[in-house]
Design an enzyme around this catalytic site. Structure first.
Site, short mmCIF file in Angstrom:
data_model
loop_
_atom_site.label_atom_id
_atom_site.label_comp_id
_atom_site.label_asym_id
_atom_site.label_seq_id
_atom_site.Cartn_x
_atom_site.Cartn_y
_atom_site.Cartn_z
N HIS A 89 10.29 35.64 54.68
CA HIS A 89 9.39 35.47 55.82
C HIS A 89 8.04 36.15 55.57
O HIS A 89 6.98 35.54 55.78
CB HIS A 89 10.03 36.03 57.08
CG HIS A 89 9.12 36.05 58.27
ND1 HIS A 89 8.71 34.90 58.91
CD2 HIS A 89 8.51 37.07 58.92
CE1 HIS A 89 7.89 35.21 59.90
NE2 HIS A 89 7.75 36.52 59.93
N GLU A 144 16.10 36.27 64.66
CA GLU A 144 16.36 37.63 64.20
C GLU A 144 17.78 38.04 64.59
O GLU A 144 18.42 37.42 65.43
CB GLU A 144 15.38 38.63 64.87
CG GLU A 144 13.93 38.31 64.62
CD GLU A 144 12.98 39.46 64.95
OE1 GLU A 144 13.42 40.64 64.98
OE2 GLU A 144 11.79 39.17 65.18
N LYS A 158 3.79 39.26 71.91
CA LYS A 158 5.18 39.55 71.52
C LYS A 158 6.02 40.14 72.64
O LYS A 158 7.18 40.47 72.41
CB LYS A 158 5.15 40.58 70.36
CG LYS A 158 4.52 40.05 69.10
CD LYS A 158 5.51 39.23 68.31
CE LYS A 158 4.97 38.89 66.94
NZ LYS A 158 5.99 38.22 66.12
CA CA Z 1 9.74 39.78 65.50
#
Ligand code: CA
Length: 438
Positions: A150, A218, A270
């Protein structure tokens, strides 16, 4: 390190041949060997702790009230809370004793509860009759960036393909402190966030709904043992401080992120919602699926060196379900690809003396694999918008549309045993309009 006693315990509870009188099909994530922990409620009742076998929810408080945990020295009300924090605080030996007792009670040949059907309605609930809630009260949340695939992909897209990883990346598990207030449980729908964005060609930023809402595939670990300010946790001790793991969808708004993140890192892009799976699966349950991590080259500093296998072979799927459409697989990845393992992450988090608390959540960072079908975010799957994903209904996706549902599933499987996490489901709702002028 795992002691002989630990190994004996794990053998008892995770032996593949164990069967329960509560049905769990071969494809279930929740056989008798799993025994995860969560918080649930039923209509008109208060929230309390549960475990799950197959599609049956086991009310741990009701088990306690009926005396099934006798002899373990537990407060009879330990499961009668709306978070698992008080139970987790009792430590791993107590958690192990409880899992072992549950394994016994529900073992195929144990008649103690099996043959008392009059008690079943108070203790056992079908999945459709309950609601799962946030399993822990998380005081703090850290998000790492520990998948080399990633980090490399993002580096290639936004910086320099020849130097995709920044110089620090292979020397420390890069991370930032996130916000725990907006971490919610699976089934919670999230409105598209609004914020500032600026097109490369524009002179000034504009305000409006994000046009680039993305998921991040995740996993997260949840700590089960606190430390004091000034104390550090070594990689050897780290797993003693980890209660278990969940799947984690760390929603992100890429256009907001791009404009705001310099110089202090992610902020409003976020923290508008990150979603976890409701069942915390213990590291003991995952033990049969331990695998070595990738070789770390160059060698890391001594405080980050770890012995033993701290990666886990967890298969991870991401699916998108457009409104009134069947779900569509967009990613198949695996937690085993993580470059930095959870012991290293926790050692790094605490090496400066930063204290941790019970229930803190630590995200792995987006988990991408080495192949094009194993990329853990739309940013990578559609490669910054240049390779749109064709959906069943003929529409295309470069990011997530309003009313799309994102589904993540995680499970470990070998020839004898399947241990899974269930799923994380969240729908992206349209942005909530706000007045043009206040
Ligand atoms: Ca993250």
């Amino acid at each position: 390190m795992t002691s002989w006693d630990d190994k004996q315990f794990m053998r008892k509870v995770t032996e593949p041949f164990l069967k329960s009188w509560v049905e769990a099909g071969k494809e279930s994530d929740f056989p008798i060997q799993n025994i995860p922990f969560g918080i649930f409620n039923t209509p008109g009742e208060t929230a309390r702790a549960a475990t799950r076998i197959g599609d049956t929810i086991v009310d741990l408080h009701a088990l306690s009230m009926h005396g099934f945990f006798e002899g373990l020295g537990l407060d009879p009300d330990i499961f009668n809370h709306d978070t698992l924090n008080p139970f987790i605080a009792l430590g791993k030996p107590v958690c192990r004793a409880v899992r072992e007792r549950i394994s016994e009670i529900f073992g195929e040949t144990n008649p103690s509860l099996r043959d008392q059907p009059e008690k079943h309605p108070a203790i056992l609930f079908p999945l459709h009759a309950i609601q799962m809630l946030m399993p822990v009260k998380a005081g703090d949340y850290t998000d790492f960036y520990s998948s080399i695939e990633h980090a490399t992909n993002v580096g290639i897209m936004f910086r320099d393909p020849a130097n995709a990883l920044l110089p620090n990346w292979k020397h420390l598990p890069v991370g930032y402190h996130g916000r725990s207030s907006s971490i919610v449980v699976s089934g919670t729908n999230i409105h598209r966030p609004k914020g500032q964005t600026k097109a490369d060609t524009a002179e000034f930023p504009e305000f409006g709904p994000s046009k680039q809402v993305d998921f991040e595939l995740e996993m997260a670990f949840i700590t089960g043992k606190k430390t004091e300010l000034g104390q550090s946790v070594s990689t050897r001790e780290a797993e003693d401080h980890i209660f278990g793991m969940v799947i984690f969808n760390d929603l992100s708004a890429r256009d907001i992120q791009k404009w705001e993140y310099v110089p202090l890192g992610p902020f409003l892009a976020k923290n508008f919602g990150s979603v976890i799976s409701p069942w915390i699966v213990t590291l003991d349950a995952l033990a049969p699926f331990r695998v070595p991590g990738p070789k770390q080259e160059p060698a890391v500093l001594p405080y980050l060196q770890s012995e033993g296998d701290h990666n886990f072979d967890v298969q991870l799927d991401v699916l998108i379900r457009a409104e009134n459409q069947p779900e569509q697989l967009v990613c198949h990845s695996n937690y085993k690809y993580m470059y930095w393992n959870l012991a290293q992450q926790l050692a790094h988090q605490t090496v400066n003396g930063c204290n941790i608390n019970i229930g803190d959540i630590f995200g792995s960072g987006t988990i991408s694999g080495p192949t094009p079908d194993s990329l853990g975010s739309m940013l990578e799957i559609a490669w910054k918008g240049t390779r749109p994903v064709k959906m069943h209904d003929g529409s295309e996706r470069t990011f997530i549309n309003d009313n799309d549902t994102i589904i993540m599933r995680g499970y470990c499987v070998n020839e004898n045993l399947r241990i899974g996490f269930g799923e994380v489901v969240t729908k992206i709702l349209p942005a909530i309009p706000i007045p043009e002028k206040l």
